[in-house]
Write a protein that holds these residues in place. Structure first.
Motif, short mmCIF file in Angstrom:
data_model
loop_
_atom_site.label_atom_id
_atom_site.label_comp_id
_atom_site.label_asym_id
_atom_site.label_seq_id
_atom_site.Cartn_x
_atom_site.Cartn_y
_atom_site.Cartn_z
N PRO A 1 0.81 -1.21 0.00
CA PRO A 1 0.00 0.00 0.00
C PRO A 1 0.85 1.26 0.00
CG PRO A 1 0.11 -0.91 2.20
CD PRO A 1 0.83 -1.88 1.30
N ALA A 2 0.24 2.37 -0.41
CA ALA A 2 0.88 3.68 -0.26
C ALA A 2 1.02 3.97 1.23
CB ALA A 2 0.04 4.75 -0.95
N LEU A 3 1.94 4.84 1.57
CA LEU A 3 2.21 5.14 2.98
C LEU A 3 0.95 5.57 3.72
CD1 LEU A 3 5.64 6.99 2.70
CD2 LEU A 3 5.22 4.69 3.59
N LYS A 4 0.13 6.38 3.05
CA LYS A 4 -1.07 6.90 3.72
C LYS A 4 -2.11 5.80 3.99
CE LYS A 4 -3.22 8.37 -0.67
NZ LYS A 4 -4.31 7.41 -0.66
N ASP A 5 -2.00 4.69 3.26
CA ASP A 5 -2.98 3.60 3.41
C ASP A 5 -2.42 2.41 4.19
OD1 ASP A 5 -4.81 5.02 1.83
OD2 ASP A 5 -3.86 4.28 0.00
N TYR A 6 -1.23 2.57 4.78
CA TYR A 6 -0.58 1.43 5.42
C TYR A 6 -1.39 0.92 6.61
CZ TYR A 6 2.64 -1.41 8.10
OH TYR A 6 3.20 -2.44 8.81
N MET A 7 -1.46 -0.41 6.70
CA MET A 7 -2.11 -1.07 7.83
C MET A 7 -1.29 -2.31 8.18
SD MET A 7 -5.75 -3.10 7.97
CE MET A 7 -6.75 -1.67 7.61
N PRO A 8 -0.99 -2.53 9.45
CA PRO A 8 -0.26 -3.76 9.82
C PRO A 8 -1.02 -4.99 9.33
CG PRO A 8 -0.42 -2.26 11.69
CD PRO A 8 -1.30 -1.70 10.61
N ILE A 9 -0.29 -5.95 8.82
CA ILE A 9 -0.94 -7.12 8.24
C ILE A 9 -1.75 -7.89 9.29
CG2 ILE A 9 0.95 -8.77 8.55
CD1 ILE A 9 0.32 -9.67 5.61
N SER A 10 -1.36 -7.76 10.54
CA SER A 10 -2.09 -8.45 11.62
C SER A 10 -3.52 -7.94 11.75
CB SER A 10 -1.36 -8.29 12.95
OG SER A 10 -1.25 -6.91 13.28
N LYS A 11 -3.76 -6.69 11.33
CA LYS A 11 -5.10 -6.10 11.42
C LYS A 11 -5.91 -6.28 10.14
CE LYS A 11 -3.79 -2.56 14.79
NZ LYS A 11 -3.78 -1.10 15.09
N MET A 12 -5.30 -6.87 9.15
CA MET A 12 -5.96 -7.05 7.86
C MET A 12 -7.00 -8.18 7.94
SD MET A 12 -4.00 -8.17 4.36
CE MET A 12 -4.85 -9.14 3.12
N ALA A 13 -8.15 -7.97 7.33
CA ALA A 13 -9.18 -9.01 7.28
C ALA A 13 -8.77 -10.10 6.30
CB ALA A 13 -10.51 -8.40 6.85
N PRO A 14 -9.17 -11.34 6.53
CA PRO A 14 -8.84 -12.40 5.56
C PRO A 14 -9.48 -12.12 4.21
CG PRO A 14 -10.41 -13.18 7.21
CD PRO A 14 -9.94 -11.85 7.68
N VAL A 15 -8.79 -12.52 3.15
CA VAL A 15 -9.26 -12.27 1.79
C VAL A 15 -10.43 -13.19 1.47
CG1 VAL A 15 -8.64 -12.25 -0.65
CG2 VAL A 15 -6.96 -11.57 1.07
N THR A 16 -11.54 -12.61 1.01
CA THR A 16 -12.70 -13.40 0.61
C THR A 16 -13.03 -13.25 -0.87
OG1 THR A 16 -14.19 -11.60 1.25
CG2 THR A 16 -13.72 -13.28 2.91
N ASP A 17 -12.24 -12.44 -1.58
CA ASP A 17 -12.46 -12.28 -3.03
C ASP A 17 -12.09 -13.57 -3.75
OD1 ASP A 17 -12.74 -9.09 -3.31
OD2 ASP A 17 -11.21 -9.58 -1.83
N GLN A 18 -12.81 -13.84 -4.84
CA GLN A 18 -12.55 -15.08 -5.59
C GLN A 18 -11.23 -15.03 -6.37
OE1 GLN A 18 -15.45 -13.33 -5.95
NE2 GLN A 18 -17.16 -14.66 -5.39
N VAL A 19 -10.82 -13.83 -6.78
CA VAL A 19 -9.59 -13.66 -7.55
C VAL A 19 -8.66 -12.71 -6.81
CG1 VAL A 19 -8.60 -12.97 -9.77
CG2 VAL A 19 -10.89 -13.98 -9.70
N VAL A 20 -7.37 -13.05 -6.80
CA VAL A 20 -6.35 -12.19 -6.19
C VAL A 20 -5.27 -11.93 -7.23
CG1 VAL A 20 -4.72 -11.89 -4.31
CG2 VAL A 20 -6.82 -13.20 -3.93
N ILE A 21 -4.98 -10.65 -7.49
CA ILE A 21 -3.95 -10.26 -8.44
C ILE A 21 -2.94 -9.37 -7.71
CG2 ILE A 21 -3.43 -9.05 -10.59
CD1 ILE A 21 -6.24 -9.64 -11.54
N GLY A 22 -1.65 -9.70 -7.80
CA GLY A 22 -0.69 -8.89 -7.09
C GLY A 22 0.75 -9.27 -7.37
N THR A 23 1.65 -8.67 -6.62
CA THR A 23 3.07 -8.94 -6.75
C THR A 23 3.46 -10.08 -5.82
OG1 THR A 23 3.52 -7.21 -5.10
CG2 THR A 23 3.62 -6.57 -7.42
N SER A 24 4.55 -10.75 -6.16
CA SER A 24 4.92 -11.97 -5.44
C SER A 24 5.25 -11.69 -3.97
CB SER A 24 6.11 -12.64 -6.13
OG SER A 24 7.22 -11.76 -6.20
N GLY A 25 5.93 -10.58 -3.68
CA GLY A 25 6.30 -10.28 -2.30
C GLY A 25 5.10 -10.12 -1.39
#
Length: 478
Positions: free
Chosen positions: A181-205
């Motif tokens: 995320p951009a700096l202004k949108d940063y959230m610790p991954i521990s607070k992130m909700a589990p992904v429920t979308d059927q498709v995930v597109i992103g970078t490997s890291g």
């Protein structure tokens, strides 16, 4: 997905072991052949050369499993859902499949679902192939990840998500962006909700982080896509992440369909793919057939850096009446800044992008260019791969692409990807290579020899008449 071989580093580096593995797997792969029905039989051996056939021809492919696939002349031939067909026709504006889509989509969508390694020209419609493949395999009623697409950059991931969301507009399928995320949108991954979308597109890291922290479940993944697969599997850090993701999916979900797409696959990557993918279909294109015929390529010899700017400003921009949008590729972040400053001083509205910009700033630059607010975009190779903007009909190589830690060895794949930003989907386009000094001449000669394609030279960088002639030839001047 084929099982990854568990070998020691010594085994992998042993040339005899590699050669044996490649030969064994090549024997398992029946060469795909494309057949026009009037020929009445299967074509010669070897992977198909897609440009040997007209878009309108009926093509038949024989896959490694012996399955015969009939090429799709219409999207209706693929037995897609009405919602997907509506998205293709009404939202995307597609009337019929492109050549690469006609050949590969039946391979992707026909059970038993085979792995596929597909190479085709830039701008030929590869994105639609794997996006449609993912959308066709997922169940919209299940709120769990079922398809993953891995991309080398956040910009390409965002672009692919944009295509998927348009195509899936009437399906109810959702997509998550696995990008930092951009700096202004940063959230610790521990607070992130589990992904429920059927498709995930992103970078490997980012995908690795989500999987490791149990935010992205992989037990129901049916299809895994690598976009710009050669880059993902050639770069050591990308390859390590890619193999980790494949292993995790295999251990949790079992077998899944693996799709690898790119415009370029060098021999090292082909060897790796052949070892990793035990069963599957392959489509490769001869390197001399990869350069785009509809993209006119020119080389201009200039005496110094100032002359490069003069050529851009006083010749190409001055006389190019039909120039749409322009991408100028440079080698370094410093060059990006210097060229940007030089052109803005001349009152040209341009923008620039390079890897050290904050994510939010990069997104802003891309969006402004896509919306047409800026006509000229100066970029490092951050945008060399996959960036799709149909209004771009001119690419300028301000600096020639070279391999990392090399002075006079061209990066052939990057060159091909750069020029592929113009002339998308068969449109006309032009590329100007600005050569300054002996090293640039050596780089250009090596590129010409590698692709067996002679690049036309503009006789004099100072001649207005010469530039008027080549711009007319390229369709950028009436």
């Amino acid at each position: 997905m084929a099982e990854l071989e568990k070998k020691s580093p010594a085994d992998v580096d042993d040339p005899k072991a590699i050669e044996t593995a490649v030969n064994e797997n090549q024997k398992k792969l029946e060469a795909l052949s494309l057949l026009a029905p009037e020929d009445g039989g299967v074509g010669g051996g070897g992977p198909p050369l897609l440009d040997d056939y007209d878009d309108d021809s009926q093509i038949q492919a024989v896959a490694s499993s012996g399955t015969v696939y009939e090429s799709a002349t219409t999207f209706e031939d693929l037995k897609l859902t009405p919602e997907l067909l509506k998205g293709l026709h009404d939202e995307m504006g597609f009337s019929r499949p492109s050549k690469i889509q006609a050949v590969t989509l039946p391979m992707i969508l026909t059970p038993p679902y085979q792995n596929l390694v597909a190479q085709a020209h830039n701008g030929s419609g590869k994105t639609t192939c794997f996006v449609l493949g993912m959308l066709s395999r997922v169940d919209p009623s299940r709120r769990i990840p079922q398809a993953i697409c891995i991309c080398p950059t956040r910009e390409l991931a965002q672009q692919n998500k944009s295509v998927l969301m348009r195509m899936s507009k009437f399906t109810g399928i959702t997509c998550a962006s696995a990008i930092s995320p951009a700096l202004k949108d940063y959230m610790p991954i521990s607070k992130m909700a589990p992904v429920t979308d059927q498709v995930v597109i992103g970078t490997s890291g980012t995908l690795i982080k989500w999987i490791t922290n149990k935010k992205l479940a992989t037990r129901d993944i049916k299809i895994l896509v690598f976009d710009e697969a050669d880059h993902m599997l050639a770069e050591e850090n990308f390859m390590s992440d890619s193999k980790r993701i494949m292993r995790d999916i295999q251990s949790s979900a079992g077998d899944c369909q693996l799709l690898l797409f790119s415009a370029t696959f060098n021999e090292k990557v082909k060897d790796f793919i052949t070892k990793v993918i035990k069963e599957g279909n392959q489509i490769f294109v001869k390197k001399e057939d990869l350069t785009l015929d509809k993209v006119k390529q020119y080389k201009v010899r200039v005496p110094d850096e100032i002359a490069k700017i003069e050529v851009i400003r006083d010749k190409i921009f001055e006389f190019g009446q039909k120039v749409g949008q322009v991408i100028i590729f440079v080698r370094t972040k410093i060059s990006t800044m210097h060229l940007h400053n030089a052109l803005t001083k001349e009152d040209y509205v341009c923008s620039s992008i390079q890897g050290s910009l904050d994510h939010s700033e990069r997104e802003k630059v891309i969006q402004e260019f896509k919306d047409g607010y800026t006509k000229v975009l100066i970029s490092t190779d951050l945008l060399a791969r996959g960036f799709d903007q149909s209004q771009v009909n001119l690419v300028i190589n301000y600096d020639m692409p070279i391999k990392y830690n090399s002075r006079d060895e061209p990066d052939y794949e990057v060159y091909l990807h750069r020029i592929g930003r113009a002339g998308r989907f068969g449109r006309k386009g032009a590329v100007f290579n600005l050569l300054c000094g002996e090293t640039d001449d050596i780089l250009m000669t090596k590129i010409e020899n590698y692709f067996q394609h002679k690049v036309q030279e503009v006789p004099s960088w100072e001649s207005e008449e010469n530039f008027e002639t080549v711009l007319k030839d390229a369709g950028l001047l009436e």
